[in-house]
Design a protein around this motif. Structure first.
Motif, PDB file in Angstrom:
ATOM      1  N   SER A  98       0.831  -1.209   0.000  1.00 45.40           N
ATOM      2  CA  SER A  98       0.000   0.000   0.000  1.00 45.40           C
ATOM      3  C   SER A  98       0.864   1.258   0.000  1.00 45.40           C
ATOM      4  O   SER A  98       0.523   2.244  -0.664  1.00 45.40           O
ATOM      5  N   VAL A  99       1.998   1.243   0.697  1.00 42.73           N
ATOM      6  CA  VAL A  99       2.904   2.396   0.666  1.00 42.73           C
ATOM      7  C   VAL A  99       3.463   2.578  -0.741  1.00 42.73           C
ATOM      8  O   VAL A  99       3.543   3.712  -1.243  1.00 42.73           O
ATOM      9  N   ASP A 100       3.848   1.490  -1.408  1.00 42.67           N
ATOM     10  CA  ASP A 100       4.354   1.596  -2.772  1.00 42.67           C
ATOM     11  C   ASP A 100       3.315   2.175  -3.723  1.00 42.67           C
ATOM     12  O   ASP A 100       3.639   3.006  -4.583  1.00 42.67           O
ATOM     13  N   LEU A 101       2.073   1.755  -3.582  1.00 40.96           N
ATOM     14  CA  LEU A 101       1.026   2.283  -4.459  1.00 40.96           C
ATOM     15  C   LEU A 101       0.742   3.753  -4.167  1.00 40.96           C
ATOM     16  O   LEU A 101       0.444   4.527  -5.084  1.00 40.96           O
ATOM     17  N   HIS A 102       0.838   4.170  -2.908  1.00 39.80           N
ATOM     18  CA  HIS A 102       0.667   5.590  -2.580  1.00 39.80           C
ATOM     19  C   HIS A 102       1.811   6.423  -3.160  1.00 39.80           C
ATOM     20  O   HIS A 102       1.588   7.517  -3.678  1.00 39.80           O
ATOM     21  N   VAL A 103       3.024   5.920  -3.074  1.00 37.98           N
ATOM     22  CA  VAL A 103       4.168   6.634  -3.653  1.00 37.98           C
ATOM     23  C   VAL A 103       3.997   6.770  -5.166  1.00 37.98           C
ATOM     24  O   VAL A 103       4.261   7.829  -5.744  1.00 37.98           O
ATOM     25  N   SER A 112       1.150   6.886  -6.771  1.00 36.04           N
ATOM     26  CA  SER A 112       0.089   7.859  -7.053  1.00 36.04           C
ATOM     27  C   SER A 112       0.592   9.291  -6.871  1.00 36.04           C
ATOM     28  O   SER A 112       0.169  10.193  -7.594  1.00 36.04           O
ATOM     29  N   TYR A 113       1.494   9.522  -5.939  1.00 35.76           N
ATOM     30  CA  TYR A 113       2.076  10.855  -5.778  1.00 35.76           C
ATOM     31  C   TYR A 113       3.076  11.177  -6.892  1.00 35.76           C
ATOM     32  O   TYR A 113       3.225  12.334  -7.285  1.00 35.76           O
TER      33      TYR A 113
END
Length: 85
Positions: free
Chosen positions: A22-27, A29-30
């Motif tokens: 989930s952290v990788d996907l948030h990064v 998206s940013y």
């Protein structure tokens, strides 16, 4: 039956890979606006940039499940979390 210390540690180990994904996907998206500005991808290329990670995880689900049955799920989970980290 109440969960003991060992069960809580096991739960934390299982949650860690999900947290990393989930952290990788948030990064991603940013970073997507900067990637779009630098590479100027088309709409379909932008979808592939976003969706290739979940597709790869889904494609590895069955082979890794089979491998986990052969070598042990806990050992495979630990090795995968270490390699991913």
């Amino acid at each position: 039956m109440k969960a003991g210390r060992r069960q809580w540690i096991g739960l934390a180990v299982l949650v860690l890979p999900v947290l990393l994904i989930s952290v990788d996907l948030h990064v991603l998206s940013y970073a997507l606006p900067f990637i779009s500005a630098d590479l100027a991808p088309s709409g379909s290329q932008l979808l592939w940039i976003i969706d290739v990670y979940p597709f790869m995880l889904a494609g590895l689900l069955l082979p890794m499940g089979t491998l986990g049955d052969r070598v042990g799920r806990r050992r495979l989970l630990m090795a995968g979390a270490a390699a991913f980290g």
